[in-house]
Design an enzyme around this catalytic site. Structure first.
Site, short mmCIF file in Angstrom:
data_model
loop_
_atom_site.label_atom_id
_atom_site.label_comp_id
_atom_site.label_asym_id
_atom_site.label_seq_id
_atom_site.Cartn_x
_atom_site.Cartn_y
_atom_site.Cartn_z
N LYS A 67 64.53 29.44 -51.25
CA LYS A 67 65.50 29.96 -50.28
C LYS A 67 66.93 29.62 -50.70
O LYS A 67 67.21 28.49 -51.13
CB LYS A 67 65.21 29.37 -48.91
CG LYS A 67 66.11 29.85 -47.78
CD LYS A 67 65.70 29.21 -46.46
CE LYS A 67 66.54 29.66 -45.30
NZ LYS A 67 66.10 29.04 -44.02
N SER A 137 65.22 32.42 -40.54
CA SER A 137 66.16 32.71 -41.61
C SER A 137 65.55 32.76 -43.00
O SER A 137 66.15 33.23 -43.95
CB SER A 137 67.26 31.65 -41.60
OG SER A 137 66.72 30.35 -41.86
N SER A 161 62.80 29.24 -38.21
CA SER A 161 63.12 29.98 -39.43
C SER A 161 62.00 30.11 -40.43
O SER A 161 62.10 30.88 -41.38
CB SER A 161 64.32 29.32 -40.12
OG SER A 161 65.47 29.39 -39.32
#
Length: 413
Positions: A67, A137, A161
């Site tokens: 990420k 996210s 997330s």
């Protein structure tokens, strides 16, 4: 409208061990799948084209996504924000990437995140249905696994997330307990809430990954039926009828296979902790991202609003919210001494259509505030064929994974 084809880590490892493939061929397979699906999925910010270098761990040669709030040596960490558009390459890996590299994984590059891991969506699409959000996210990491681009990808969770994208995209995830691994090299949002996460195709795959990372036992085979406290989340009034019906059907099947299932007795307490979480998150985010708050005119509306809201929260209100969470911990701890796990919906329902929002993290907020381990289990679908994930909450990652594997293996029986 689907590119959903998760890549089994266990099957890949069996092929690697048997010599049916090798790390170089495995990375070529991953890059080929990315090339074929990325125009639709849009999971990656930047790929690393350096030659394959593997360590000697149990996962030697396994491709992984990282990420883009997590430092990966040689690539910039842009955090999905225009403020970081000109960021230079990271000089070293984040601590959690170092830990994963020690298992032998091969990070292929950076996956899409919402802006600073909050709500503003990136370009990623949901492999289960490209017209629906993948969640956020950690959207890119979830989509990269769901589309079979990589068998593993790492993310982070501050509210929902990791768990929500797993539920929406039809893959498994593990959110580690708060503080289980250091957050050095991670651009955080809320220090008391930020946790690491990892995605794989199945809970069984996660169990193998976790064992390789930590040296703890591999609990990838179904064992004793768990003792389950069934959380309905009814006081939050967000769970869809289809999700509720799917959870009820699943739990009837679990009971028929020997699981002890009782109603979760602390629904109102979890509703209170859920309400406290956004106060803690906003207050800490405004201070953690103070430099970005000074340039709020260049931020997305959701993030700018969060930071401005947090800046207006008083110390007294913040401490009250923290105190409520602290008071809830021993009560949940006592419950988890009687039950192995709390089990409930991983998201309010299936992934909403469209790409202008990432869905509601409300069903993860309390568990994140409490710092517990959470596994998302795929296997359920709604009438339209969209994934519906279950959420397993426990006092340790190993307990969560052991129950998640059992749940996963009994969903289809």
């Amino acid at each position: 409208m689907s590119t959903w084809r998760p890549w089994s880590l266990r099957e890949l490892m069996a092929d690697l061990v048997a010599g049916r493939t090798n790390p170089e061929e495995t990375v070529r397979r991953a890059r080929g799948r990315i090339a074929g699906t990325e125009p639709d999925v849009r999971a990656w910010v930047e790929l690393d084209d350096v030659p394959v270098v593997t360590g000697h761990g149990l996962l030697r040669g396994v491709p992984m996504g990282v990420k883009d709030i997590i430092d990966l040596a040689g690539l910039p960490t842009r955090c999905g924000s225009a403020l970081r558009a000109d960021a230079g390459p990271a000089s070293r890996d984040a601590a959690v990437v170092e830990a994963w590299r020690s298992t032998g994984v091969v990070p292929l590059g950076k996956t899409v995140t919402t802006e600073f891991a909050f709500f503003a969506p990136g370009p990623t699409r949901n492999p289960a249905h490209l017209d629906h959000t993948p969640g956020g996210s950690s959207s890119g990491s979830a989509a990269a696994v769901a589309s079979g681009q990589v068998p593993l990808a790492i993310g982070s969770q501050t509210a929902g997330s990791v768990t929500r994208p797993a539920s929406y995209c039809g893959v498994a995830s593990l959110v580690m307990r708060h503080g289980r691994f250091p957050t050095d090299g991670v651009v955080g949002l809320s220090p008391s809430l930020d946790s690491h996460g990892v995605y794989a195709a199945t809970a069984t795959d996660l169990a193998l990954a976790w064992a390789s990372l930590t040296g703890e036992p591999d609990v990838g085979r179904s064992g004793t039926a768990p003792r389950i406290a069934l959380w309905s989340a009814a006081p939050l009034e967000v769970v869809s009828e289809e999700m509720s019906a799917a959870v009820s059907t699943a739990n009837a099947a679990f009971a028929s296979h020997g699981a002890q299932i009782d109603a979760f007795p602390l629904e109102s307490l979890i509703a209170d902790v859920t309400a406290a979480h956004p106060v803690v998150m906003a207050y800490e985010a405004a201070r953690e991202r103070a430099a970005e708050l000074d340039r709020a005119d260049r931020l997305s509306d959701p993030l700018a609003t969060l930071l401005r809201t947090g800046a207006d929260i008083s110390d007294a209100d913040y401490e009250a919210a923290r105190g409520l969470v602290a008071a809830a911990r021993p009560k949940i701890g006592a419950l988890l001494s009687e039950y192995d796990v709390v089990l409930g919906p991983g998201a309010p329902g299936a992934a909403p259509p469209g790409h202008r929002a990432t869905g509601d993290p409300v069903l993860s907020r309390a568990w994140q505030a409490l710092g517990l381990a959470t596994a998302a289990v795929p296997g359920l679908r709604d009438d339209a064929g969209l994934p519906l994930g279950l959420q397993v909450v426990a006092g340790s990652e190993l307990t969560a994974l052991r129950a998640a594997v059992w749940v996963e293996q009994h969903l289809s029986r």
